[in-house]
Motif scaffolding. Structure first.
Motif, PDB file in Angstrom:
ATOM      1  N   ILE A 112       0.837  -1.199   0.000  1.00 53.92           N
ATOM      2  CA  ILE A 112       0.000   0.000   0.000  1.00 53.92           C
ATOM      3  C   ILE A 112       0.869   1.245   0.000  1.00 53.92           C
ATOM      4  N   GLY A 113       0.556   2.162  -0.918  1.00 48.81           N
ATOM      5  CA  GLY A 113       1.234   3.448  -0.976  1.00 48.81           C
ATOM      6  C   GLY A 113       0.232   4.555  -0.706  1.00 48.81           C
ATOM      7  N   ALA A 114       0.712   5.699  -0.231  1.00 51.36           N
ATOM      8  CA  ALA A 114      -0.179   6.811   0.077  1.00 51.36           C
ATOM      9  C   ALA A 114       0.500   8.133  -0.243  1.00 51.36           C
ATOM     10  N   SER A 115      -0.290   9.065  -0.768  1.00 54.55           N
ATOM     11  CA  SER A 115       0.200  10.408  -1.040  1.00 54.55           C
ATOM     12  C   SER A 115      -0.994  11.311  -1.299  1.00 54.55           C
ATOM     13  N   SER A 116      -0.717  12.567  -1.579  1.00 56.70           N
ATOM     14  CA  SER A 116      -1.803  13.508  -1.878  1.00 56.70           C
ATOM     15  C   SER A 116      -2.286  13.363  -3.316  1.00 56.70           C
ATOM     16  N   SER A 117      -1.562  12.629  -4.146  1.00 51.36           N
ATOM     17  CA  SER A 117      -1.888  12.412  -5.559  1.00 51.36           C
ATOM     18  C   SER A 117      -2.057  10.931  -5.834  1.00 51.36           C
ATOM     19  N   LYS A 118      -3.025  10.581  -6.694  1.00 56.26           N
ATOM     20  CA  LYS A 118      -3.255   9.181  -7.056  1.00 56.26           C
ATOM     21  C   LYS A 118      -1.991   8.531  -7.604  1.00 56.26           C
ATOM     22  N   TRP A 119      -1.322   9.224  -8.528  1.00 57.09           N
ATOM     23  CA  TRP A 119      -0.243   8.580  -9.269  1.00 57.09           C
ATOM     24  C   TRP A 119       1.057   8.547  -8.480  1.00 57.09           C
ATOM     25  N   ILE A 120       1.242   9.510  -7.575  1.00 52.24           N
ATOM     26  CA  ILE A 120       2.381   9.422  -6.667  1.00 52.24           C
ATOM     27  C   ILE A 120       2.130   8.293  -5.666  1.00 52.24           C
ATOM     28  N   ALA A 121       0.871   8.110  -5.245  1.00 51.88           N
ATOM     29  CA  ALA A 121       0.528   7.001  -4.339  1.00 51.88           C
ATOM     30  C   ALA A 121       0.812   5.663  -5.014  1.00 51.88           C
ATOM     31  N   LYS A 122       0.466   5.563  -6.293  1.00 45.74           N
ATOM     32  CA  LYS A 122       0.715   4.317  -7.038  1.00 45.74           C
ATOM     33  C   LYS A 122       2.215   4.069  -7.176  1.00 45.74           C
TER      34      LYS A 122
ATOM     35  N   GLY B 283       2.686  15.649  -8.846  1.00 40.48           N
ATOM     36  CA  GLY B 283       1.719  15.444  -7.771  1.00 40.48           C
ATOM     37  C   GLY B 283       0.667  16.521  -7.707  1.00 40.48           C
ATOM     38  N   ASN B 284       0.469  17.249  -8.814  1.00 36.59           N
ATOM     39  CA  ASN B 284      -0.508  18.337  -8.852  1.00 36.59           C
ATOM     40  C   ASN B 284      -1.623  18.061  -9.856  1.00 36.59           C
ATOM     41  N   ASP B 285      -1.964  16.788 -10.042  1.00 35.73           N
ATOM     42  CA  ASP B 285      -2.998  16.439 -11.023  1.00 35.73           C
ATOM     43  C   ASP B 285      -4.401  16.647 -10.477  1.00 35.73           C
ATOM     44  N   HIS B 286      -4.566  16.556  -9.147  1.00 32.00           N
ATOM     45  CA  HIS B 286      -5.866  16.753  -8.496  1.00 32.00           C
ATOM     46  C   HIS B 286      -6.941  15.822  -9.060  1.00 32.00           C
ATOM     47  N   GLU B 287      -6.529  14.635  -9.494  1.00 29.18           N
ATOM     48  CA  GLU B 287      -7.496  13.681 -10.053  1.00 29.18           C
ATOM     49  C   GLU B 287      -8.230  12.979  -8.918  1.00 29.18           C
ATOM     50  N   PRO B 288      -9.553  12.984  -8.950  1.00 33.74           N
ATOM     51  CA  PRO B 288     -10.317  12.375  -7.858  1.00 33.74           C
ATOM     52  C   PRO B 288     -10.416  10.858  -8.001  1.00 33.74           C
ATOM     53  N   ILE B 289     -10.772  10.215  -6.922  1.00 29.41           N
ATOM     54  CA  ILE B 289     -11.103   8.795  -6.954  1.00 29.41           C
ATOM     55  C   ILE B 289     -12.431   8.643  -7.693  1.00 29.41           C
ATOM     56  N   GLN B 290     -12.516   7.654  -8.573  1.00 29.25           N
ATOM     57  CA  GLN B 290     -13.728   7.417  -9.354  1.00 29.25           C
ATOM     58  C   GLN B 290     -14.402   6.132  -8.862  1.00 29.25           C
ATOM     59  N   PRO B 291     -15.440   6.249  -8.034  1.00 30.46           N
ATOM     60  CA  PRO B 291     -16.107   5.048  -7.506  1.00 30.46           C
ATOM     61  C   PRO B 291     -16.599   4.103  -8.599  1.00 30.46           C
ATOM     62  N   SER B 292     -17.056   4.647  -9.717  1.00 30.62           N
ATOM     63  CA  SER B 292     -17.450   3.809 -10.849  1.00 30.62           C
ATOM     64  C   SER B 292     -16.866   4.422 -12.098  1.00 30.62           C
ATOM     65  N   ARG B 293     -16.345   3.575 -12.965  1.00 33.71           N
ATOM     66  CA  ARG B 293     -15.689   4.061 -14.168  1.00 33.71           C
ATOM     67  C   ARG B 293     -16.503   3.632 -15.382  1.00 33.71           C
ATOM     68  N   SER B 294     -16.849   4.596 -16.209  1.00 34.66           N
ATOM     69  CA  SER B 294     -17.655   4.321 -17.389  1.00 34.66           C
ATOM     70  C   SER B 294     -16.835   3.553 -18.415  1.00 34.66           C
TER      71      SER B 294
END
Length: 421
Positions: A179-189, A265-276
């Motif tokens: 498990i990784g964690a950060s303020s950005s999705k892709w830095i967390a990944k 780390g400035n993408d501000h991309e939100p978590i998407q509970p469902s992806r179309s």
């Protein structure tokens, strides 16, 4: 904070869960792209699952096969590595490698045919559990998930939270996860990739620049081969180099600007509970290229049946269809078509056969690859359906609905078309 969970050697971990004697062994789960789909004999072992998706994870598959037969094709070993245990990776065995090469590097490998129904089920059960302890979750692939801890866990408590979560997943599911964690999705990944196997890593906002500085640019999530090569031409070989090239990367249009935001780390991309879902495809490579066109179109009929069933299961109405044929040592032929018809299997069978005949530019050369995909669903692109065919399509749609239900209950091969015989 955003967290990213990546199940370690997931398919291998699932097999060890079922068979604990595999613990500590050099094992590989391999695949052959379902070489059994074209069998003339009906099978009740075919399953279709649409819960998850991801690399090397088909929605249609057979029940598990005996490994001694699954990977053998006469005197040849077929298939590729889809997951290697860390014990096998120590010998250079990795995902995407041929089974033949994997055995050459590690002769004592234990080969296991895939049981995708098991993997789908365990992934779905884990996602259900995670949704009870984290308010917002996103299923990124069958073995990767994102979670948003904002307003739920204080930032300074992130490290203790993800370590506890990791322990709970091991206790309840017996599945190792990093498990990784950060303020950005892709830095967390990216943080997760540095923590594997079975580790955790938190990268706070003020730590991002130092964390990414010396990481090769090609290791960043989403940087494909083309972008990596393009950056290399400008001397950008690490993420740190990219941080210093803002003007250059932003000049590459929206894709460049989006990438720079992710890198910093400035993408501000939100978590998407469902992806179309944007498309539904199906492809098969032939162990033995097919020369006889009657056999080729029989196989196309089989593939269209399964493809149609998946489209019906997902409840969408495509309007754009792409078809491709790959020739043995002779390139490929491909084309895309747009048609506004109420979706039904009868239409798709006739349409696909007609278009594949048009695509077959070299009828005397064996075919090694067949591919088909459907995109631009009506809920994405509203247009008027063909009114001249609407009445016929409505009747055939009702028939397709009934056939879909029968296949769900009795198996994919319970109803087959005449073109498959």
């Amino acid at each position: 904070m955003i967290i990213h969970l990546d199940l370690d050697a997931f398919f291998a971990s699932c097999e060890r869960l079922r068979n604990p004697s595999l613990l500590g062994k050099r094992i590989v789960v391999g695949g052959r792209g379902d070489p059994f789909i074209f069998d003339r004999k009906p099978s009740s072992a075919k399953k279709l699952v649409t819960l998850n998706s991801g690399a090397f994870v088909p929605s249609l598959f057979h029940a598990p096969h005996d490994a001694s037969h699954y990977f053998n094709d006469g005197d040849k070993i077929r298939g590729i590595v889809t997951t290697a245990s860390y014990e096998a990776r120590a010998f250079g065995v990795k995902t995407g490698m041929s089974i033949h090469e994997a055995l050459r590097r590690c002769p004592n490998l234990i080969l296991i045919p895939p049981d995708h129904l098991l993997y789908h089920t365990l992934s779905h059960e884990l996602m259900e559990y995670l949704s009870t302890v984290i308010p917002v979750m996103e299923q990124y692939s069958i073995d990767e998930m994102f979670g948003d801890l904002s307003g739920w866990i204080e930032e300074e408590e992130t490290e203790s939270f993800i370590k506890h979560l990791q322990e709970q997943i091991m206790i309840q599911f017996k599945l190792p996860v990093s498990i990784g964690a950060s303020s950005s999705k892709w830095i967390a990944k990216l943080a997760t990739s540095t923590a594997k196997p079975y580790g955790t890593r938190v990268v706070h906002q003020h730590e991002i620049e130092a964390f990414v500085n010396n990481i090769p640019i090609e290791e960043f999530p989403g940087v494909g081969k083309a972008f990596s090569q393009k950056m290399g031409q400008y001397g950008i070989r690490t993420i740190g180099n990219a941080w210093k090239s803002e003007t250059l990367i932003n000049s590459w249009g929206r894709g460049g600007r989006d990438l720079y935001g992710r890198l910093t780390g400035n993408d501000h991309e939100p978590i998407q509970p469902s992806r179309s879902r944007k498309g539904i495809g199906m492809s098969r490579s032939m162990d033995h290229p097919v020369k006889e066109r009657n056999e080729l179109f029989r196989r196309i009929s089989v593939m269209v049946r399964h493809w149609s069933h998946t489209i019906m299961k997902l409840g969408v109405n495509p309007t754009t269809y792409s078809f491709s044929l790959g020739y043995e040592n002779w390139g490929s032929s491909k084309k895309q078509f747009t048609v506004y018809r109420l979706f039904n299997e009868s239409f798709l069978q006739h349409f696909a056969h007609e278009k594949f005949k048009e695509l077959d530019l070299y009828p005397h050369i064996p075919i090694r690859y067949i591919a088909m995909s459907a995109t631009k669903f009506l809920h994405h692109d509203h247009k008027t359906l063909d009114i001249l065919e609407y009445e016929t399509d409505t009747k055939m749609r009702s028939l397709t609905d009934a056939v879909t239900k029968m296949r769900e209950k009795y198996g994919m091969d319970i109803v087959r078309g005449g073109g498959e015989l």
